[in-house]
Design an enzyme around this catalytic site. Structure first.
Site, PDB file in Angstrom:
ATOM      1  N   GLU A  65       0.826  -1.204   0.000  1.00 16.01           N
ATOM      2  CA  GLU A  65       0.000   0.000   0.000  1.00 16.01           C
ATOM      3  C   GLU A  65       0.863   1.258   0.000  1.00 16.01           C
ATOM      4  O   GLU A  65       0.561   2.236  -0.694  1.00 16.01           O
ATOM      5  CB  GLU A  65      -0.930   0.002   1.218  1.00 16.01           C
ATOM      6  CG  GLU A  65      -2.054  -1.019   1.179  1.00 16.01           C
ATOM      7  CD  GLU A  65      -3.133  -0.661   0.190  1.00 16.01           C
ATOM      8  OE1 GLU A  65      -2.951  -0.972  -1.020  1.00 16.01           O
ATOM      9  OE2 GLU A  65      -4.159  -0.090   0.590  1.00 16.01           O
ATOM     10  N   THR A  72      -6.771   8.778  -6.012  1.00 19.97           N
ATOM     11  CA  THR A  72      -6.588   9.011  -4.580  1.00 19.97           C
ATOM     12  C   THR A  72      -5.804  10.294  -4.319  1.00 19.97           C
ATOM     13  O   THR A  72      -6.159  11.080  -3.447  1.00 19.97           O
ATOM     14  CB  THR A  72      -5.851   7.810  -3.947  1.00 19.97           C
ATOM     15  OG1 THR A  72      -6.596   6.628  -4.260  1.00 19.97           O
ATOM     16  CG2 THR A  72      -5.759   7.942  -2.442  1.00 19.97           C
TER      17      THR A  72
END
Lengths: 370, 370
Positions: A184, A238
């Protein structure tokens, strides 16, 4: 309780080993240096594979959940990524080869150092100290990229769990979250609110990053919770959504959102879907800055609530809208209304699905013995 | 569910009547106007007294609890105020006379319109529609003023419950909180985080003010929680402590504090005193601005944690320091260390006591029939 220190690309974290498992022996400093890994090896003896191949599944996740921005997420059943992992003598020992990527996207790199599943698999191998076996990995994407449903986390979770399973499940779930966090951090930022529920299932509260401290929030077994997920054909990266966030917020909004986050947790633990929806719907800090960036989102939320949803917000950084309800049939109707609203106001095509809360997390689907 | 609207001096609130009780008939607009009250009458027929006198007790409360600033509070057993209330034919019908104030302070006004107990008693009488009976009230203060232990709320809670009891308990606890809020609004600000737990007991989460929406958080019956309360001889007026608060806070602190508030709620519901202490101790928004205003507070917190407290913070707006522990004996030792630290660093005398979580709230102590 042993305290182990890991070094992530973004920031150093340490990790309290969960009580439920005996503490693994700490390695000598020399072995850590030799490893040169961003995660530490956690087992003293390199395990051998117990399967020749495994298939795993990891669910989609809804992060943020309104006032739970950056510290709360949950897993959604029946939507996610699959990984098939094989012991492969043709792959160099200690390495991973991504042999195939199928499913919703073919845009992903097969370079394991640039692929979520690859990074998580390598990190897990490092944690297990695998130096004698090479692996090949097939990734089947069930989730689209950039949808706000934890696509990268699902790939990473499925891969981390696959590596752990093929070597006899030496690591506990909290440790696998660390492997997933490696992935991530490289792909979408150092945030555990997707990877933790993708691996652990249910709702997970991220209490701390330094050291990583995860608190699973158990939704009552005898109750169901349904999510209506409506994904429009719209890109909401994002990074762009993060840039929209304020750096300072008014105290009054802080108090409000904190109280709603508190109510959200109480609702999860008590299985109160109505309270949960109300709290999830009440964000005054993040949603107001992001919703205007997703055409039609405000109307979609309104439509969901008017159709009887207990609450509605943006899933992750969007563009998926997530509504909460306690029955699948009601969810179908709510989904139709939300799709209509995305088209009517945002001029966006979208697809809706109704999914249950996933209480299990990433799991072994099948395994083949040697 | 009936929705009733009240008007407080500070801001208008409406109130969803709790499901557990049949909705009382709404009064006509005329009767509301005639009443000229800031709270509405909730019963259609004026009740008669069922006792000639009652004695009630309401506990001390710890508001804020670190990251629960302005929306979380809990009640503390064995420390609080008493009210004795009598039907008194010499008092004009519909009015309250404060005949005596005893205990820790004699500074309080006996004018019922300027006294916490008086204001709450009058508000409760208005909610009950009392026009035919006069009451006299004795207030016995067990709590010092301005200590951060909900002194005004305890007086108001004891008075509201006393009026409700003497007239046959026609109002539910959530309604009595509204009467208490009338008093809090006039004395220390429109905040329910003391008055709600003082009346309802246990932990109470204030989910909303408009309409007032209270969520009791049940600490498990089979577990105990102890508070070490150390009150120094130091004045920390709520207004001054409020003025110290930032109006804007960094997003990163907002996320941190929200996650700790969420963890605090999970800890309460699961009865996890260690997690509760850790969360309560983790405030990065309010405590850092207020602690420096209380001489020695930082050292007191450090001493508490070193002595084994699970967490420590400022109780309410201070100056009392509150630490959390799971056993009374450990609490005594922690208290001693905290008292030493207040003297050593802050040059302040202080007194410590160890009290259990009060799971009951304001209560009838004794009653005398006609």
């Amino acid at each position: 309780m042993a305290t182990l220190c890991f070094h992530s690309p973004s920031k150093p974290i340490s990790y309290f080993h969960p009580k439920s498992k005996p503490s693994p022996p700490l390695l000598s400093k020399a072995s850590v240096l030799r490893c040169k890994a961003s995660v530490q090896t956690l087992v003293s003896v390199e395990p051998e594979p117990v399967f020749t191949s495994v298939e795993t599944f990891a669910p989609a996740t809804v992060a943020n959940l309104g006032p739970g921005f950056d510290f709360l997420g949950c897993a959604v059943d029946g939507l996610g990524d699959h990984v098939t992992l094989r012991v492969d003598p043709s792959v160099r020992a200690g390495e991973v080869l991504i042999s195939e990527i199928t499913g919703t996207t073919t845009k992903l790199s097969t370079n394991p150092l640039r692929n979520c599943a690859g990074i998580a698999a390598i990190a897990t191998m490092k944690m297990l100290g695998i130096r004698s076996v090479g692996l090949s990995l097939d990734l089947h994407k069930g989730l689209p990229l950039g949808s706000g449903l934890g696509s990268s986390a699902a790939s990473a979770a499925a891969a981390a769990v696959a590596v752990n399973e093929i070597f006899g499940r030496k690591l506990v779930r909290e440790e696998l979250v660390l492997a997933g966090l490696e992935s991530e951090a490289k792909v979408s930022g150092y945030h555990a609110d997707n990877i933790a529920p993708a691996i652990m299932g249910g709702f997970v509260l991220i209490r701390n990053y330094e050291p990583l401290d995860l608190k699973p929030l158990r939704f009552p077994e005898d109750k169901e919770l349904f999510f209506v997920l409506v994904s429009p054909e719209f890109e909401a990266p994002t990074k762009k959504m993060r840039a929209a966030l304020p750096t300072e917020i008014p105290m009054v909004h802080h108090v409000w959102n904190s109280s709603q986050a508190a109510a959200l947790v109480a609702a999860v633990l008590e299985g109160d879907a109505v309270m949960l929806g109300k709290a999830l719907s009440s964000d005054k800090v993040v949603e107001p800055t992001r919703a205007p960036l997703i055409p039609g989102m405000e109307a979609v939320k309104k439509a969901a609530l008017e159709a009887g949803a207990f609450g509605c917000t943006i899933s992750g950084a969007g563009p998926t809208a997530v509504a909460v309800i306690d029955a699948a049939e009601k969810g179908e109707e709510i989904g139709e209304r939300m799709v209509e609203a995305f088209m009517r106001v945002g001029n966006l095509k979208s697809v809706a699905c109704v999914k249950k809360l996933d209480k299990v997390g990433a799991r072994l689907v099948s395994s083949v013995f040697s």
